[in-house]
Structures are given as structure tokens and as C-alpha cells.
Design a protein around this motif. Structure first.
Motif, PDB file in Angstrom:
ATOM      1  N   VAL A 252       0.630  -1.318  -0.023  1.00 31.93           N
ATOM      2  CA  VAL A 252      -0.021  -0.002   0.082  1.00 31.93           C
ATOM      3  C   VAL A 252       0.954   1.187  -0.016  1.00 31.93           C
ATOM      4  CG1 VAL A 252      -1.656   1.295   1.289  1.00 31.93           C
ATOM      5  CG2 VAL A 252      -1.979  -1.147   1.161  1.00 31.93           C
ATOM      6  N   ASP A 253       1.841   1.457   0.985  1.00 32.73           N
ATOM      7  CA  ASP A 253       2.805   2.548   1.002  1.00 32.73           C
ATOM      8  C   ASP A 253       3.533   2.684  -0.136  1.00 32.73           C
ATOM      9  OD1 ASP A 253       1.566   3.406   3.483  1.00 32.73           O
ATOM     10  OD2 ASP A 253       3.312   2.653   4.635  1.00 32.73           O
TER      11      ASP A 253
ATOM     12  N   ALA B  69      -4.898   4.867  -0.512  1.00 34.29           N
ATOM     13  CA  ALA B  69      -4.489   3.825   0.214  1.00 34.29           C
ATOM     14  C   ALA B  69      -5.526   3.111   0.737  1.00 34.29           C
ATOM     15  CB  ALA B  69      -3.952   4.546   1.422  1.00 34.29           C
TER      16      ALA B  69
ATOM     17  N   GLY C 217      -6.026   0.598   5.231  1.00 32.62           N
ATOM     18  CA  GLY C 217      -5.148   1.495   4.406  1.00 32.62           C
ATOM     19  C   GLY C 217      -4.282   2.497   4.833  1.00 32.62           C
TER      20      GLY C 217
END
Length: 453
Positions: free
Chosen positions: A87-88, A340, A270
Motif C-alpha cells: 500500500v505505502d 490507500a 490502508g
């Protein structure tokens, strides 16, 4: 972290020469002498090099208790979940990280497609017909829903459940000062069930909406169907607030129980805790109310060649043609946090979300059973998802402090959330997620028993 890049004396001299000033003091000649400082600000350190500043900030950071290093049971509206590294990694791609609001929307096809997918995921999660392209956070989304109910019903009284997060109530009170809305509020009690019956009794012909949290601030879960029916009988709207969206992987959604507007905080999916923000607000409603929905709505279409494309279907904010007719003054959306959320939700899928919810609930049940065995501890809830309330034999705030000193972040005391309500001083809200281990729960129980002894 933004780099600290000070100007050199030569840089300053060149800049002053360009604008025709002898010194920096010349820039402030219009400020009365009585309003100017006569020297450096006291108690503040003098300027330092970038290296020195980094060392100082790192030393301050080391004083913090790192959430992953100790047993962690904090919740009450912001939850620690595992966010996949992917995600990041994806949101830090340049085209995502630097993208801003689509002022020329049809050019920003990637942004619009992401927001369209986000809306679809949120609408399915909340059980609503439509969802917008995100709000700032859950508390402001809650207020926007109250304002939307006023516009739809042309009434100005909102009844807020005693189980609504007090910070959300505080935001609503602040905004109601400027709109004239009347907010009926109450503090919760240590009842095992939510205040549904009391809310139904208070609905009248002046009520614009009833606002209820699901699960509520004490973690209690109620069936909203009867409340929705009672609202509609009086031509009022039901607004449901969800602060823990993972719960909807296990619980019936508010939209399925006929809630008119469903809002929430999307941080759990997220988005890390991040010391309180930025977060991302969720907002969905029934189709019939879509034109009163704040923010923006992205839609799917086809271009002149018949290819799939995305457009900004609805934008009711003041920066566009709506001006004073705007439904809201929200000026952007939490685009990066929404991305996210959408990436994490896509990685989970429906099966993954349901599995995650099951793991959270099972862990919370095991923790509640173990903690209830500690002398001086009473479990308030008869139903909950991953968060529940304990009633201690002592005031909870000093207990939380003592446990923190022992390396356990034990939860959120109701005395902190409701400092003016003495009857709630012994309450402790405990959250358990997939990041909580059995060892964490056992450590919490053992340390809690010693502190309460």
C-alpha cells in the motif's frame, strides 16, 4: 520530512538588494513598535544546523512509546491494523503522491478512475446506493450529514445518540453555532444495550435526523431497522456513523437496515494511525438524496470513440458554479488516503475483509473473556465487534497511566472522553485487532490485576 534549508547571509543580502531594502527590519517599518519583539523569543533555542535539528528531533522521537513494541489496546475511533507494505509502496509513486484535486477532471483519468473505484467499494461496504469521492475525516463527514439532513427535511433539530463519539459531537456543536441547528445530545451510561429505545421516544415532527454510531463508542451493536422505521414515520432521516469499517466485514451494513445516510472514518483500511491524521472520511446515501450530497461524485461513461472513460459527474462545492448554493464548503478530498484505502481494500477483496473481521472479533472475544476474570473488572457489553468497555473498580485514567508506565497501552478511559461525567470515570474502552497477540492480552490481564489490587 521537509528539509531545513537556511539561506546564507549572501543570499539575504542579494534578496534585500533586489527589493531595495537595507535590512530585514525595513520590511516591518509599518508594524507599530509596541507590537514588535525587542529581542529573541525567550525559551526558544537559537537557530541550528540541519544536522543538529535532525539529532534533536530524533532524540525527541525516541521518547515516544512505539505502538508495535508494546501491547496495544487503544481504539475509540482510530485503530491499529496491519497495512500491507505494498500500500505505502504504491501510493508513494510520483504520479499519485503529487496529484491534487482534478480541476480539469476529464484530463485526470487515472485520478477519476481511482475515485470511481473507491466510491464503488465504499458504497458496497456501507450498503448505500451511492458514495462520494471521500471527505476529510469521519467527524466532519458526520457534520456534513447533519447539514444534508437539514436541507432535505427543512428542519433544524438533530438528535444525537449518547453512543456517538464525543469528538464527533464536539465537531457538530462547533459547526451548529454557525448554522443554527439544534443538537440534542446525551452522555452514555453503562447499559449493555445501545440507547435505541430512548432515541425512538424522542423523535418528533421537528426532527431532521437521528445520528447513531454503529458499533457505538462503548462498542455496543444494535439493530437499526426499528430506529430507521421510527425516523421515517416522522419524515426524519437516519444517519449512521461507522468509525471501524472493518466491522462491516462481519456486521449487517447500516444501508441494509434502511439508514438514509451512512458516514464513517476509513482510517482502519490502508491508513496508519499517524498521530491522528490525515484520515479519510466515508460518505454514502440513498440515490434519492444524491444531489444534496457534499463533495464530488465521479462517474463512468464512454468517449466519442466508445471507449470507457470517467468524468466528474457531480460537484456541488462552492469553487465550481454552485457558489452560495453549494451544499458544502469542502474544498478537496483526502485523495492519497482514499487511494490507500482503495488499494488495501482491493488487496483484501470481499473474502479477505470477512476473514479480517472474523479474526478481529475472535481476538476481542478471547480478550474480553480473559480480562473479565481479573478481580475488580466487569464487562459492560453483551455484544461487540473488536472493541468493548470494561468497568473497573478504580478510576480508569490513573490505571491507564500506571499501565503505560508498565509498558501496556491499555485502552481509552471514558474519564478522558467524558471528563464532566463522574459516573463514567471507571470506564475503559479496549480495542483488539489482528495485531494483538495472546501474549499481549495475557500481559495486559496480569498487569491490570496488579494495578487494581
Amino acid at each position: 520530512m521537509m528539509r531545513y534549508l537556511p539561506l546564507t547571509p549572501d543570499d539575504r543580502r542579494a534578496m534585500l538588494a533586489t527589493i531595495g531594502a537595507e535590512s530585514i527590519d525595513d520590511l516591518f517599518v509599518d508594524v507599530p513598535a509596541s507590537a514588535r519583539l525587542d529581542g529573541p523569543i525567550r525559551d526558544l533555542p537559537m537557530h541550528a544546523s540541519e544536522l543538529a535539528v535532525e539529532r534533536h528531533m530524533a532524540a525527541l522521537a525516541r521518547k515516544n512509546v512505539v505502538a508495535g513494541d508494546v501491547p496495544f489496546f487503544l481504539g475509540a475511533g482510530a485503530y491499529r491494523h496491519h497495512v500491507p507494505a505494498s500500500v505505502d509502496h504504491l501510493i508513494q509513486r510520483g504520479e499519485f503522491l503529487t496529484a491534487y484535486t482534478p480541476y480539469q477532471p476529464e484530463i485526470a483519468q487515472g485520478t477519476l478512475q481511482m475515485l470511481f473505484e473507491f466510491q464503488t467499494q465504499v458504497a458496497r461496504l456501507l450498503g448505500t446506493d451511492v458514495a462520494n469521492a471521500s471527505m476529510y475525516d469521519g467527524s466532519t463527514a458526520c457534520w456534513e450529514a447533519i447539514g444534508m439532513a437539514r436541507r432535505i427535511t427543512r428542519r433544524g433539530k438533530a438528535i444525537l445518540s449518547s453512543g456517538l463519539h464525543p469528538h464527533y459531537v464536539s465537531v457538530a456543536r462547533t459547526m451548529a453555532r454557525f448554522t443554527g441547528d439544534v443538537l440534542e445530545t446525551a452522555a452514555p451510561t453503562f447499559d449493555a444495550a445501545p440507547d435505541t429505545a430512548a432515541l425512538i421516544d424522542r423523535i418528533d415532527d421537528e426532527t431532521s435526523c437521528v445520528v447513531v454510531q454503529y458499533p457505538d463508542i462503548l462498542g455496543r451493536i444494535g439493530d437499526l431497522s426499528a430506529l430507521a422505521a421510527a425516523c421515517h414515520a416522522k419524515k426524519a432521516l437516519l444517519i449512521a456513523v461507522v468509525t471501524e469499517p472493518v466491522a462491516l466485514g462481519a456486521l449487517k451494513s447500516p444501508g441494509e437496515m434502511d439508514a438514509d445516510i451512512v458516514v464513517g472514518e476509513g482510517q482502519s483500511i490502508g491508513v496508519g494511525l499517524q498521530f491522528g491524521g490525515p484520515y479519510v472520511g466515508l460518505f454514502g446515501c440513498k440515490q434519492q438524496y444524491v444531489r444534496q450530497m457534499p463533495g464530488r461524485l465521479c462517474g463512468e461513461t464512454v468517449d466519442a470513440d466508445g471507449k470507457r472513460g470517467f468524468v466528474l459527474t457531480l460537484s456541488t462545492r462552492e469553487q465550481h458554479i454552485r457558489r452560495e448554493k453549494a451544499t458544502s464548503n469542502i474544498c478537496t478530498n483526502s485523495g492519497l488516503c482514499a487511494l490507500a484505502f482503495s488499494i488495501h481494500m482491493t488487496l483484501l477483496g470481499e473474502a479477505g475483509l470477512r476473514t479480517l473481521a472474523a479474526v478481529n472479533h475472535a481476538g476481542a472475544v478471547a480478550a474480553a473473556e480473559r480480562l473479565a476474570q481479573v478481580p475488580g473488572v466487569e464487562l459492560v457489553n453483551t455484544s461487540f465487534f473488536n472493541e468493548f468497555t470494561l468497568k473497573l473498580s478504580k478510576e480508569a485514567r490513573p490505571v491507564v497511566r500506571a499501565l503505560a508506565d508498565r509498558g501496556v497501552l491499555a485502552g481509552v478511559s471514558l474519564g478522558r472522553l467524558y471528563p464532566e461525567v463522574a459516573a463514567l470515570a471507571n470506564g475503559l474502552v479496549v480495542a483488539v485487532t489482528e495485531t494483538t497477540t495472546r501474549e499481549d492480552v495475557e500481559t495486559f490481564a496480569v498487569e491490570l490485576e496488579e494495578v487494581l489490587a
